[in-house]
Scaffold this motif. Structure first.
Motif, PDB file in Angstrom:
ATOM      1  N   LEU A  38       0.645  -1.477   0.050  1.00 55.42           N
ATOM      2  CA  LEU A  38      -0.186   0.108  -0.111  1.00 55.42           C
ATOM      3  C   LEU A  38       0.840   1.319  -0.602  1.00 55.42           C
ATOM      4  CD1 LEU A  38      -2.656   1.719  -0.159  1.00 55.42           C
ATOM      5  CD2 LEU A  38      -2.585   1.149   2.722  1.00 55.42           C
ATOM      6  N   ALA A  39       1.924   1.358   0.821  1.00 53.50           N
ATOM      7  CA  ALA A  39       3.052   2.286   0.828  1.00 53.50           C
ATOM      8  C   ALA A  39       2.977   2.760  -0.425  1.00 53.50           C
ATOM      9  CB  ALA A  39       3.792   1.606   1.527  1.00 53.50           C
ATOM     10  N   GLY A  90      -6.395  -5.447  10.343  1.00 50.97           N
ATOM     11  CA  GLY A  90      -5.240  -4.440  10.788  1.00 50.97           C
ATOM     12  C   GLY A  90      -5.635  -3.047  10.307  1.00 50.97           C
ATOM     13  N   VAL A  91      -5.547  -2.128  10.773  1.00 57.57           N
ATOM     14  CA  VAL A  91      -5.508  -0.787  10.115  1.00 57.57           C
ATOM     15  C   VAL A  91      -4.223  -0.291   8.717  1.00 57.57           C
ATOM     16  CG1 VAL A  91      -5.026   1.909  10.957  1.00 57.57           C
ATOM     17  CG2 VAL A  91      -5.119  -0.535  12.904  1.00 57.57           C
ATOM     18  N   PRO A  92      -5.358   0.351   7.957  1.00 60.70           N
ATOM     19  CA  PRO A  92      -3.981   0.570   7.016  1.00 60.70           C
ATOM     20  C   PRO A  92      -3.710   1.753   7.227  1.00 60.70           C
ATOM     21  CG  PRO A  92      -6.660   0.543   5.969  1.00 60.70           C
ATOM     22  CD  PRO A  92      -6.307   0.364   7.456  1.00 60.70           C
ATOM     23  N   HIS A  93      -2.238   1.574   6.332  1.00 62.07           N
ATOM     24  CA  HIS A  93      -1.143   2.322   6.283  1.00 62.07           C
ATOM     25  C   HIS A  93      -2.408   4.001   6.285  1.00 62.07           C
ATOM     26  CE1 HIS A  93       1.751   0.903   8.331  1.00 62.07           C
ATOM     27  NE2 HIS A  93       2.577   0.459   6.720  1.00 62.07           N
ATOM     28  N   ALA A  94      -2.181   4.961   6.408  1.00 58.94           N
ATOM     29  CA  ALA A  94      -3.333   6.586   5.456  1.00 58.94           C
ATOM     30  C   ALA A  94      -2.150   7.046   5.276  1.00 58.94           C
ATOM     31  CB  ALA A  94      -4.584   6.283   6.819  1.00 58.94           C
ATOM     32  N   SER A  95      -1.780   8.291   6.451  1.00 62.61           N
ATOM     33  CA  SER A  95      -0.901   9.419   6.243  1.00 62.61           C
ATOM     34  C   SER A  95       0.068   9.187   6.049  1.00 62.61           C
ATOM     35  CB  SER A  95      -0.353   9.987   7.834  1.00 62.61           C
ATOM     36  OG  SER A  95       0.667   8.690   8.093  1.00 62.61           O
ATOM     37  N   GLY A  96       0.483  10.790   4.891  1.00 65.12           N
ATOM     38  CA  GLY A  96       1.734  10.670   4.043  1.00 65.12           C
ATOM     39  C   GLY A  96       2.921  10.034   4.282  1.00 65.12           C
ATOM     40  N   ALA A  97       2.805  10.708   6.196  1.00 69.85           N
ATOM     41  CA  ALA A  97       4.156  10.405   6.595  1.00 69.85           C
ATOM     42  C   ALA A  97       4.296   9.097   6.881  1.00 69.85           C
ATOM     43  CB  ALA A  97       3.991  11.151   7.507  1.00 69.85           C
ATOM     44  N   THR A  98       3.771   8.099   6.946  1.00 75.34           N
ATOM     45  CA  THR A  98       3.608   6.904   8.069  1.00 75.34           C
ATOM     46  C   THR A  98       3.924   6.351   6.128  1.00 75.34           C
ATOM     47  OG1 THR A  98       1.877   6.720   9.113  1.00 75.34           O
ATOM     48  CG2 THR A  98       2.804   4.393   7.870  1.00 75.34           C
ATOM     49  N   LEU A  99       3.433   6.352   4.624  1.00 75.08           N
ATOM     50  CA  LEU A  99       2.826   6.057   3.599  1.00 75.08           C
ATOM     51  C   LEU A  99       4.295   6.115   2.749  1.00 75.08           C
ATOM     52  CD1 LEU A  99      -0.517   6.657   1.874  1.00 75.08           C
ATOM     53  CD2 LEU A  99       0.690   4.583   2.639  1.00 75.08           C
ATOM     54  N   GLU A 100       4.989   7.529   3.276  1.00 75.49           N
ATOM     55  CA  GLU A 100       6.174   7.589   2.346  1.00 75.49           C
ATOM     56  C   GLU A 100       7.463   6.824   3.246  1.00 75.49           C
ATOM     57  OE1 GLU A 100       9.650  11.566   1.382  1.00 75.49           O
ATOM     58  OE2 GLU A 100       7.370  11.361   1.023  1.00 75.49           O
TER      59      GLU A 100
END
Length: 182
Positions: A38-39, A90-100
């Motif tokens: 996802l990221a 689970g909890v999908p990655h969602a914030s821009g900082a976490t994704l990057e």
């Protein structure tokens, strides 16, 4: 943020799913891999959008349309990945900082490059993502999750097609530069 805060699920925790017959330990391994995908897919999406917005030159229209379609493909795939993460508890990655931060691929910087350089950067990212997706299909099969493996198999077709289109754009007789037109 509101005055009252009630966290329903904490990021990083995986519950598993009774309905899908997926225990928390197995689900956690699958969710971790899916969040990586996802990221990476969102980093790809943003880079494709950047190139879609900034493309110039003789082949502007075709490339602008292709890059827009490729970005939409990446966004649709990201949505499927996030929904599967959620289905597995689970909890999908969602914030821009976490994704990057969680992405195994590095985004291009903020500068605007000629389209050949941009597409070469996209193709490199696609290749890295394709390799990871293939590894994850094997992981999901080995963990006894044919559904998640099939979701990746179905989507890798589009990912590979978009990468292959970029290969065609990078052929020697395409992407005319201003220097070549003089």
């Amino acid at each position: 943020m509101s005055q009252s805060e009630h966290v329903l699920k904490t990021a990083g925790e995986v519950e598993g799913s009774d309905g899908l017959r997926m225990d928390a330990d197995r689900a956690e391994e699958i969710v971790d891999a899916l969040n990586t995908d996802l990221a990476a897919t969102y980093v790809l999406y943003h880079q494709l959008r950047k190139h879609h917005w900034n493309v110039e030159g003789a082949e502007f229209r075709d490339l602008h349309l292709f890059l827009g379609d490729a970005a939409e493909n990446a966004e649709a795939f990201a949505d499927e990945l996030a929904e599967r993460v959620q289905a597995l508890g689970g909890v999908p990655h969602a914030s821009g900082a976490t994704l990057e931060a969680e992405s195994p691929v590095e985004p291009e910087d903020e500068n605007v490059y000629d389209i050949r350089t941009s597409l070469e950067n996209d193709l490199e990212m696609y290749g890295d993502i394709i390799e990871t997706l293939r590894e994850h299909v094997e992981l999901f099969d080995n963990l006894g999750d044919p559904t998640t493996a099939e979701i990746i198999r179905e989507n890798i077709v589009t990912v590979e097609e978009d990468a292959h289109h970029i290969e065609h754009y990078l052929e020697g007789d395409t992407l005319v530069t201003a220097d070549a037109m003089e």
